[in-house]
Design a protein around this motif. Structure first.
Motif, mmCIF file in Angstrom:
data_model
loop_
_atom_site.group_PDB
_atom_site.id
_atom_site.type_symbol
_atom_site.label_atom_id
_atom_site.label_comp_id
_atom_site.label_asym_id
_atom_site.label_seq_id
_atom_site.Cartn_x
_atom_site.Cartn_y
_atom_site.Cartn_z
ATOM 1 N N LEU A 55 -14.147 -11.835 -1.199
ATOM 2 C CA LEU A 55 -13.999 -10.904 -0.070
ATOM 3 C C LEU A 55 -12.643 -11.061 0.611
ATOM 4 C CD1 LEU A 55 -17.564 -11.004 1.528
ATOM 5 C CD2 LEU A 55 -16.533 -9.167 0.176
ATOM 6 N N SER A 56 -12.172 -12.293 0.742
ATOM 7 C CA SER A 56 -10.861 -12.534 1.343
ATOM 8 C C SER A 56 -9.765 -11.885 0.510
ATOM 9 C CB SER A 56 -10.597 -14.043 1.465
ATOM 10 O OG SER A 56 -11.567 -14.646 2.280
ATOM 11 N N SER A 57 -9.867 -12.040 -0.818
ATOM 12 C CA SER A 57 -8.894 -11.432 -1.725
ATOM 13 C C SER A 57 -8.964 -9.914 -1.676
ATOM 14 C CB SER A 57 -9.149 -11.896 -3.166
ATOM 15 O OG SER A 57 -9.035 -13.284 -3.262
ATOM 16 N N LEU A 58 -10.168 -9.396 -1.574
ATOM 17 C CA LEU A 58 -10.370 -7.951 -1.512
ATOM 18 C C LEU A 58 -9.716 -7.363 -0.256
ATOM 19 C CD1 LEU A 58 -11.915 -5.475 -2.775
ATOM 20 C CD2 LEU A 58 -13.760 -6.044 -1.217
ATOM 21 N N ILE A 59 -9.921 -8.026 0.875
ATOM 22 C CA ILE A 59 -9.379 -7.504 2.138
ATOM 23 C C ILE A 59 -7.853 -7.636 2.178
ATOM 24 C CG2 ILE A 59 -9.306 -7.872 4.639
ATOM 25 C CD1 ILE A 59 -12.356 -8.614 4.361
ATOM 26 N N GLY A 60 -7.353 -8.853 1.909
ATOM 27 C CA GLY A 60 -5.907 -9.053 1.979
ATOM 28 C C GLY A 60 -5.164 -8.553 0.765
ATOM 29 N N GLY A 61 -5.754 -8.783 -0.410
ATOM 30 C CA GLY A 61 -5.065 -8.476 -1.661
ATOM 31 C C GLY A 61 -5.219 -7.056 -2.150
ATOM 32 N N ILE A 62 -6.159 -6.313 -1.585
ATOM 33 C CA ILE A 62 -6.293 -4.902 -1.972
ATOM 34 C C ILE A 62 -6.120 -4.014 -0.740
ATOM 35 C CG2 ILE A 62 -7.839 -3.134 -2.887
ATOM 36 C CD1 ILE A 62 -8.912 -5.133 -4.864
ATOM 37 N N VAL A 63 -6.971 -4.162 0.262
ATOM 38 C CA VAL A 63 -6.931 -3.249 1.414
ATOM 39 C C VAL A 63 -5.573 -3.289 2.107
ATOM 40 C CG1 VAL A 63 -7.931 -2.699 3.657
ATOM 41 C CG2 VAL A 63 -9.428 -3.372 1.765
ATOM 42 N N VAL A 64 -5.114 -4.486 2.501
ATOM 43 C CA VAL A 64 -3.843 -4.594 3.229
ATOM 44 C C VAL A 64 -2.667 -4.238 2.329
ATOM 45 C CG1 VAL A 64 -2.278 -6.185 4.429
ATOM 46 C CG2 VAL A 64 -4.746 -6.284 4.871
ATOM 47 N N MET A 65 -2.641 -4.817 1.126
ATOM 48 C CA MET A 65 -1.504 -4.543 0.231
ATOM 49 C C MET A 65 -1.428 -3.069 -0.154
ATOM 50 S SD MET A 65 -0.624 -7.684 -2.316
ATOM 51 C CE MET A 65 -2.205 -7.958 -3.067
ATOM 52 N N TYR A 66 -2.563 -2.461 -0.410
ATOM 53 C CA TYR A 66 -2.555 -1.052 -0.812
ATOM 54 C C TYR A 66 -2.092 -0.145 0.321
ATOM 55 C CZ TYR A 66 -4.860 -1.587 -5.358
ATOM 56 O OH TYR A 66 -5.154 -1.897 -6.655
ATOM 57 N N LEU A 67 -2.470 -0.489 1.544
ATOM 58 C CA LEU A 67 -2.040 0.321 2.679
ATOM 59 C C LEU A 67 -0.519 0.392 2.728
ATOM 60 C CD1 LEU A 67 -2.590 1.903 5.267
ATOM 61 C CD2 LEU A 67 -2.656 -0.273 6.483
ATOM 62 N N PHE A 68 0.134 -0.766 2.628
ATOM 63 C CA PHE A 68 1.599 -0.782 2.645
ATOM 64 C C PHE A 68 2.180 -0.210 1.355
ATOM 65 C CE2 PHE A 68 0.618 -3.694 6.021
ATOM 66 C CZ PHE A 68 1.574 -3.377 6.972
ATOM 67 N N GLY A 69 1.499 -0.437 0.235
ATOM 68 C CA GLY A 69 1.961 0.132 -1.033
ATOM 69 C C GLY A 69 1.955 1.648 -1.016
ATOM 70 N N ILE A 70 0.909 2.222 -0.445
ATOM 71 C CA ILE A 70 0.814 3.687 -0.345
ATOM 72 C C ILE A 70 1.913 4.226 0.567
ATOM 73 C CG2 ILE A 70 -0.605 5.550 0.616
ATOM 74 C CD1 ILE A 70 -3.063 4.003 -0.494
ATOM 75 N N LEU A 71 2.130 3.558 1.708
ATOM 76 C CA LEU A 71 3.181 4.011 2.628
ATOM 77 C C LEU A 71 4.560 3.929 1.976
ATOM 78 C CD1 LEU A 71 1.912 2.399 5.957
ATOM 79 C CD2 LEU A 71 1.798 4.813 5.285
ATOM 80 N N GLY A 72 4.809 2.853 1.242
ATOM 81 C CA GLY A 72 6.087 2.702 0.545
ATOM 82 C C GLY A 72 6.278 3.757 -0.522
ATOM 83 N N LEU A 73 5.213 4.061 -1.235
ATOM 84 C CA LEU A 73 5.274 5.088 -2.279
ATOM 85 C C LEU A 73 5.508 6.463 -1.674
ATOM 86 C CD1 LEU A 73 5.046 5.189 -5.343
ATOM 87 C CD2 LEU A 73 2.578 5.465 -5.115
ATOM 88 N N MET A 74 4.909 6.717 -0.541
ATOM 89 C CA MET A 74 5.127 7.996 0.150
ATOM 90 C C MET A 74 6.608 8.170 0.507
ATOM 91 S SD MET A 74 1.855 8.037 2.740
ATOM 92 C CE MET A 74 2.548 9.335 3.748
ATOM 93 N N LEU A 75 7.211 7.101 1.031
ATOM 94 C CA LEU A 75 8.609 7.189 1.459
ATOM 95 C C LEU A 75 9.570 7.240 0.278
ATOM 96 C CD1 LEU A 75 8.525 4.650 4.429
ATOM 97 C CD2 LEU A 75 8.705 7.139 4.575
ATOM 98 N N ALA A 76 9.361 6.360 -0.710
ATOM 99 C CA ALA A 76 10.315 6.244 -1.816
ATOM 100 C C ALA A 76 10.186 7.376 -2.829
ATOM 101 C CB ALA A 76 10.144 4.905 -2.517
ATOM 102 N N ALA A 77 8.947 7.805 -3.074
ATOM 103 C CA ALA A 77 8.731 8.844 -4.097
ATOM 104 C C ALA A 77 8.450 10.209 -3.490
ATOM 105 C CB ALA A 77 7.578 8.429 -5.017
ATOM 106 N N HIS A 78 8.509 10.312 -2.151
ATOM 107 C CA HIS A 78 8.285 11.589 -1.451
ATOM 108 C C HIS A 78 6.951 12.221 -1.827
ATOM 109 C CE1 HIS A 78 12.444 11.119 -0.263
ATOM 110 N NE2 HIS A 78 12.799 11.065 -1.536
#
Length: 197
Positions: A131-154
Motif C-alpha cells: 500500500l505504501s508503494s502504491l500510494i507513493g510509487g504510483i499515485v504521487v509519481m503518476y500525478l507529477f508524471g501526468i503534469l510533466g507530460l501535459m507540459l512537455a508533450a502539450h
C-alpha cells in the motif's frame, strides 16, 4: 554531539548514499521506450524501496542526491541518460514525482508500522509495504508524471492520463516486488527500523 549521535548520523548518510547507488544500479537494466517519450524503467522500484526502507526524510535526501548526480551529467538514468536535458523531457514530471513519491512511501509506511500494522514482519508487513508503494510509487509519481507530460508533450490531462495507463500493470508488479523485498530485509535484519523519520 555524542558518539551515539555521530554514529547515527554517519549511518544515516551511509544509507542515503547506499540507496542512491541502488537506484543507479537499477538504471543499468535496459529501458523500454514508449512512443510518447516516457520509458519503462526499473528505477521506480528503487524509489519505492527507498521510501519504504528509509523513511520520509532519508528517502527524500537519497532521491535528491541521485537526481543532483543526474543533473550534473552522470549517466545514471536507464539508457545512460543524464544532464539537465532529462529534466526538460516528457518524463521530467516522473523525476519530480520520484522526489516526492519516495518520502510519501516512507510516510505511509511509518504511519502503518507505528499503528502496529505489519510491525512484526508478517503478512501484514507485505500489505503495508504494498500500500505504501502504491500510494507513493504510483499515485504521487503518476500525478507529477501526468503534469510533466501535459507540459512537455502539450497533451490534455485526459490524454496524458490515458498515455500513462501503460505503466500501471508493471508498476503494480513492482509494488509487489517491493513488498517482498521489504519483508525480506525486516526478517533478515530484525534491528531494521521501519518507523524512522
Amino acid at each position: 554531539m555524542t558518539n551515539t549521535g555521530s554514529m547515527s548520523s554517519t549511518r544515516s548518510l551511509s544509507y542515503i548514499a547506499l540507496f542512491a547507488a541502488v537506484m543507479a544500479v537499477f538504471g543499468l537494466i535496459p529501458k523500454i521506450d514508449l512512443p510518447f517519450g516516457v520509458p519503462i524503467t526499473l528505477q521506480s522500484l528503487g524509489v519505492m524501496l527507498v521510501g519504504c526502507l528509509l523513511g520520509p526524510r532519508r528517502a527524500f535526501l537519497s532521491v535528491l542526491l541521485f537526481l543532483v548526480a543526474v543533473a550534473l551529467g552522470l549517466p545514471l538514468l536507464s539508457g545512460g541518460r543524464g544532464g539537465l536535458s532529462v529534466f526538460m523531457a516528457p518524463s521530467s514530471g516522473f523525476l519530480l514525482g520520484w522526489l516526492l513519491g519516495a518520502p510519501s512511501c516512507g510516510w505511509v509506511m511509518r504511519r502503518m508500522v507505528k499503528a502496529g500494522v505489519g510491525a512484526d514482519g508478517g503478512k501484514l508487513l507485505l500489505v503495508s509495504a504494498f500500500l505504501s508503494s502504491l500510494i507513493g510509487g504510483i499515485v504521487v509519481m503518476y500525478l507529477f508524471g501526468i503534469l510533466g507530460l501535459m507540459l512537455a508533450a502539450h497533451l490534455s490531462f485526459a490524454q496524458a492520463g490515458i498515455a500513462v495507463l501503460a505503466f500501471i500493470p508493471g508498476d503494480l508488479f513492482k509494488c509487489a516486488i517491493c513488498a517482498v523485498l521489504v519483508q525480506s530485509v525486516v526478517r533478515g535484519m530484525p534491528a531494521w527500523r521501519l518507523d524512522r523519520d
